[in-house]
Structures are given as structure tokens and as C-alpha cells.
Design a protein around this motif. Structure first.
Motif, mmCIF file in Angstrom:
data_model
loop_
_atom_site.group_PDB
_atom_site.id
_atom_site.type_symbol
_atom_site.label_atom_id
_atom_site.label_comp_id
_atom_site.label_asym_id
_atom_site.label_seq_id
_atom_site.Cartn_x
_atom_site.Cartn_y
_atom_site.Cartn_z
ATOM 1 N N ASP A 80 0.827 -1.207 0.000
ATOM 2 C CA ASP A 80 0.000 0.000 0.000
ATOM 3 C C ASP A 80 0.866 1.263 0.000
ATOM 4 O O ASP A 80 0.523 2.260 0.642
ATOM 5 C CB ASP A 80 -0.949 0.020 1.212
ATOM 6 N N ILE A 82 3.692 1.791 1.404
ATOM 7 C CA ILE A 82 4.559 1.964 2.584
ATOM 8 C C ILE A 82 5.512 0.762 2.680
ATOM 9 O O ILE A 82 5.069 -0.391 2.618
ATOM 10 C CB ILE A 82 3.718 2.063 3.885
ATOM 11 N N ARG A 87 7.765 -1.918 4.366
ATOM 12 C CA ARG A 87 7.884 -2.625 5.652
ATOM 13 C C ARG A 87 9.092 -3.527 5.601
ATOM 14 O O ARG A 87 9.370 -4.145 4.565
ATOM 15 C CB ARG A 87 6.637 -3.455 5.919
ATOM 16 N N TRP A 91 15.704 5.138 7.296
ATOM 17 C CA TRP A 91 14.912 5.001 6.067
ATOM 18 C C TRP A 91 15.443 5.946 5.003
ATOM 19 O O TRP A 91 15.806 7.089 5.312
ATOM 20 C CB TRP A 91 13.438 5.310 6.363
ATOM 21 N N GLU A 107 15.214 7.628 14.233
ATOM 22 C CA GLU A 107 14.261 6.873 15.047
ATOM 23 C C GLU A 107 14.825 6.689 16.447
ATOM 24 O O GLU A 107 16.039 6.746 16.641
ATOM 25 C CB GLU A 107 14.057 5.480 14.440
ATOM 26 N N THR A 109 8.375 -0.242 10.051
ATOM 27 C CA THR A 109 7.507 0.377 9.041
ATOM 28 C C THR A 109 8.043 1.764 8.733
ATOM 29 O O THR A 109 8.347 2.529 9.664
ATOM 30 C CB THR A 109 6.054 0.493 9.568
ATOM 31 N N PRO A 164 8.383 5.686 7.774
ATOM 32 C CA PRO A 164 7.594 6.809 8.292
ATOM 33 C C PRO A 164 6.673 7.433 7.257
ATOM 34 O O PRO A 164 5.734 8.137 7.612
ATOM 35 C CB PRO A 164 8.659 7.812 8.740
ATOM 36 N N ASN A 165 6.927 7.185 5.975
ATOM 37 C CA ASN A 165 6.042 7.696 4.922
ATOM 38 C C ASN A 165 6.280 6.923 3.619
ATOM 39 O O ASN A 165 7.131 6.035 3.572
ATOM 40 C CB ASN A 165 6.244 9.214 4.711
ATOM 41 N N LYS A 167 17.695 10.001 21.560
ATOM 42 C CA LYS A 167 16.960 8.821 21.079
ATOM 43 C C LYS A 167 17.499 7.538 21.699
ATOM 44 O O LYS A 167 17.105 6.439 21.318
ATOM 45 C CB LYS A 167 17.072 8.712 19.547
ATOM 46 N N GLU A 196 6.064 5.972 18.246
ATOM 47 C CA GLU A 196 6.529 5.442 16.965
ATOM 48 C C GLU A 196 5.722 4.214 16.547
ATOM 49 O O GLU A 196 5.258 4.130 15.407
ATOM 50 C CB GLU A 196 8.012 5.092 17.092
ATOM 51 N N ARG A 228 3.229 4.182 13.242
ATOM 52 C CA ARG A 228 3.533 3.296 12.102
ATOM 53 C C ARG A 228 2.400 2.293 11.880
ATOM 54 O O ARG A 228 2.096 1.924 10.752
ATOM 55 C CB ARG A 228 4.855 2.562 12.344
ATOM 56 N N LEU A 276 -0.281 4.099 10.072
ATOM 57 C CA LEU A 276 0.117 4.396 8.694
ATOM 58 C C LEU A 276 -0.251 3.287 7.717
ATOM 59 O O LEU A 276 -0.482 3.546 6.543
ATOM 60 C CB LEU A 276 1.630 4.617 8.625
ATOM 61 N N VAL A 277 -0.242 2.049 8.199
ATOM 62 C CA VAL A 277 -0.535 0.925 7.304
ATOM 63 C C VAL A 277 -1.975 0.421 7.489
ATOM 64 O O VAL A 277 -2.335 -0.619 6.956
ATOM 65 C CB VAL A 277 0.475 -0.233 7.497
ATOM 66 N N VAL A 280 -4.637 4.249 4.295
ATOM 67 C CA VAL A 280 -4.066 3.817 3.010
ATOM 68 C C VAL A 280 -4.985 4.128 1.836
ATOM 69 O O VAL A 280 -4.554 4.125 0.689
ATOM 70 C CB VAL A 280 -3.698 2.304 2.991
ATOM 71 N N GLU A 319 3.992 13.158 14.125
ATOM 72 C CA GLU A 319 4.532 12.213 13.136
ATOM 73 C C GLU A 319 3.516 11.908 12.041
ATOM 74 O O GLU A 319 3.871 11.791 10.874
ATOM 75 C CB GLU A 319 5.009 10.919 13.802
ATOM 76 N N ARG A 359 3.350 14.845 9.754
ATOM 77 C CA ARG A 359 4.543 14.896 8.901
ATOM 78 C C ARG A 359 4.469 13.888 7.766
ATOM 79 O O ARG A 359 4.972 14.115 6.678
ATOM 80 C CB ARG A 359 5.789 14.649 9.760
ATOM 81 N N SER A 360 3.820 12.778 8.026
ATOM 82 C CA SER A 360 3.696 11.759 6.974
ATOM 83 C C SER A 360 2.709 12.210 5.899
ATOM 84 O O SER A 360 2.732 11.698 4.782
ATOM 85 C CB SER A 360 3.246 10.427 7.574
ATOM 86 N N VAL A 381 -0.548 11.827 5.714
ATOM 87 C CA VAL A 381 -1.678 10.942 5.411
ATOM 88 C C VAL A 381 -2.939 11.309 6.199
ATOM 89 O O VAL A 381 -4.019 10.828 5.893
ATOM 90 C CB VAL A 381 -1.321 9.454 5.665
#
Lengths: 127, 192
Positions: A57, A59, A61, A82, A94, A112, A114-115, B32, B51, B55, B58-59, B64, B96, B99-100, B102
Motif C-alpha cells: 500500500d 509503505i 515494511r 529510512w 528513530e 515500518t 515513516p512515509n 533517542k 513510533e 507506524r 500508517l498501514v 491507506v 509524526e 509529517r507523513s 496521510v
């Protein structure tokens, strides 16, 4: 001349062995353009079994299969970097995350992107 | 019998070494990096939660599809026995996701007073060009709301303290009340 040919044979066998050793050390890479694995310092008896990159999709992974070859429990830290298709690192670093492994345990770490710009990843692991 | 000067020098040396021994140096660390200063909820836990949840979202099917849904953020309820700034969790997730690209966020409950104040200032003020001011009634309502909770189980004896955190986040469709996305993550910390 015959001696040189024999030397060449030895060299090619050595080269093949080196190739096998380096492949088993780095593990298999599936679908990652580079899919680099970086060991930050000495991490002991940890084996990277396989690195797989699966775009889904839009992204990316990444699945990293790691094995603790040690006879003791191990707690390690890992993170992903990434990259876009031009090799430029995406976003901020990260956070380091922990993974706990029992002796001889094989675990799959999932990452995964980030974009949707990410096309490649680097897996970093340390003590 | 020691000489007076010798005793004085020894005394100064002792005081100097005590001062040096007490002073603590300051240095920058990896923001971090894994933080294990204490067993309480810390920066590593916050970063891991933010995080992983981002993530995961995001999926999810929610994003999507590419519709860039409008979302609002509600607080993560702190159901643990310790103080945790849960706003930091939702802020990190929102940043986050934004920023992506979506998901789009609309003004949440906490920022509403400021938003209304700015709208009224433009509407009522005689200092603004009335042709380009922000109009009332044009704000968009969120289609989804993000909420969650953090719980902990603490076990302790004289030698060991074990803290288990469980974080659950959900995205609800506001109009229908349908749970569109949910995920959870856990953290276990042991001090021995």
C-alpha cells in the motif's frame, strides 16, 4: 605455468568460501535494494538470519529475523534508518528500541517506514 | 612535629579534592538513546509508544485509502499510579502523522478556546481588512477522534520491582461511532 593454475584454483576456492561466509554473516536480503545491517559495536553471538523488504500500500515494511546463538538471555537495542530512492535519509533519527531474546530464540523485528517516500532501509543493532 | 605550612598545604589539598569529588559534570546525551536512569515512565517509553502507534496507523485501512481523513486528538487517559504527561504521547503521534501527510488534524478541544478567540478578534476588530478575514462557520469538524489509555501493573518485593505498561489507542468515526482502528503496545521494565 601449472603451478600458477593450481594457485588460481586455490584462490577461486578461497573466494567462494569467503562469499559463503559473508553471505551467512549478513543473512539473506529479500526485496531490499541495499537492506544494510549495521552492527554498532560488538553485539556478540547474534545472527541476522534474513532481512526482507515488503512494500505494501505504498509503505515499505522491513522484517529482520535475528537469532540469539548465545546460551544466555540477551537484551539488544535496534532502530531503522529510512532512505528515499535517491538514497537520502528520511526524517529524524528513530528512537532506539529494545528487543529481548532468550537463548537460541529466533525473533522477527518489524519496521515500518515513516512515509511513502521510503524505498530502502538500514537496520542498526547494538548492545 | 609537623610544620604549620605543611599542615596548611595538606588541609587545602583535602578541601580541594572534596570539592572536586562533589562536583558533577554535565554532558549532552543521545536524545533517542535507551534511557534506564529509573524504572519510571521515561523518554524511551514515550518514543517507543509514539513510533509504534504511528507506524501501525500508517498501514491501516483508515489512511491507506489516501483520503487524508480529518482527525481530532483527545487525551490518553493515565490509569497508572504514577504521573505521566500523556499529552506528550498524543503530541508526538500527531506530529509524526501530520509529517507523513496521510492525516489532517483539526483543532482539538484544548486549543478550541484559542481558535475561537482568534476568529472573534478578526471578526470584531476594526483593524483587519474585512475582505480577507477568517469567516465564522467555515471550520471543518473532524470525521475521526483519536483516544486511548495507559495502564500499569506494578509488582514489587524487597529485591525486585517489575512494572508493566500497556498502552491502547483507538480511532473512532464520530458520525457512526464505529471503531475504525485500534492497536496496543506494552513495555516491561525490571529493576533488580
Amino acid at each position: 605455468m601449472r603451478f600458477r593454475f593450481k594457485q588460481l584454483r586455490y584462490l577461486s576456492v578461497l573466494g567462494f568460501l569467503f562469499f559463503l561466509v559473508s553471505c551467512s554473516f549478513m543473512g539473506k536480503k529479500n526485496g531490499c535494494p541495499n537492506g544494510d545491517v549495521v552492527f554498532v559495536g560488538d553485539i556478540g553471538d547474534i545472527e541476522i538470519v534474513e532481512v526482507s523488504c515488503i512494500p505494501k500500500d505504498g509503505i515499505l515494511r522491513v522484517l529482520v529475523e535475528i537469532k540469539n546463538d548465545d546460551s544466555k538471555d540477551r537484551s539488544l537495542a535496534y532502530r531503522f534508518d529510512w532512505f528515499d530512492e535517491e538514497g537520502v535519509v528520511l526524517g529524524r533519527d528513530e528512537a532506539w528500541k529494545t528487543v529481548y531474546l532468550y537463548p537460541k530464540e529466533v525473533k522477527t523485528i518489524r519496521g515500518t517506514a515513516p512515509n511513502w517516500l521510503a524505498t530502502d532501509a538500514k537496520f542498526l543493532i547494538k548492545k | 612535629m609537623f610544620q604549620r605550612g605543611y599542615v596548611l598545604r595538606v588541609a587545602i589539598l583535602i578541601v580541594f579534592s572534596m570539592v572536586l569529588g562533589c562536583s558533577k559534570s554535565v554532558r549532552y546525551g543521545d536524545s533517542k538513546g535507551i534511557e534506564t536512569v529509573s524504572i519510571e515512565f521515561g523518554s524511551t517509553d514515550l518514543q517507543k509508544i509514539a513510533e509504534e502507534m504511528t507506524r501501525s496507523m500508517l498501514v491501516s485501512q483508515l489512511v491507506v485509502t489516501g483520503n487524508r481523513p480529518l482527525m481530532t486528538v483527545q487525551d490518553v487517559k493515565n490509569l497508572t499510579s504514577e504521573y505521566i504527561d500523556t499529552r506528550a504521547i498524543t503530541d508526538s503521534i500527531r506530529t509524526e502523522l501530520a509529517r507523513s501527510g496521510v492525516v489532517r488534524f483539526v483543532v482539538d478541544e484544548e486549543a478550541m478556546a484559542q481558535q475561537v478567540s482568534e476568529l472573534e478578534r478578526q471578526q470584531d476588530g476594526e483593524y483587519y481588512n474585512q475582505e480577507v478575514i477568517a469567516e465564522r462557520g467555515k471550520m471543518l469538524g473532524a470525521a475521526y477522534r483519536l483516544e486511548g489509555s495507559i495502564r500499569s501493573i506494578v509488582k514489587q518485593n524487597s529485591d525486585v520491582k517489575d512494572v508493566y505498561y500497556k498502552v491502547n489507542l483507538q480511532v473512532w468515526e464520530i458520525q457512526t461511532g464505529i471503531l475504525e482502528w485500534s492497536d496496543e503496545t506494552d513495555i516491561r521494565k525490571i529493576r533488580d
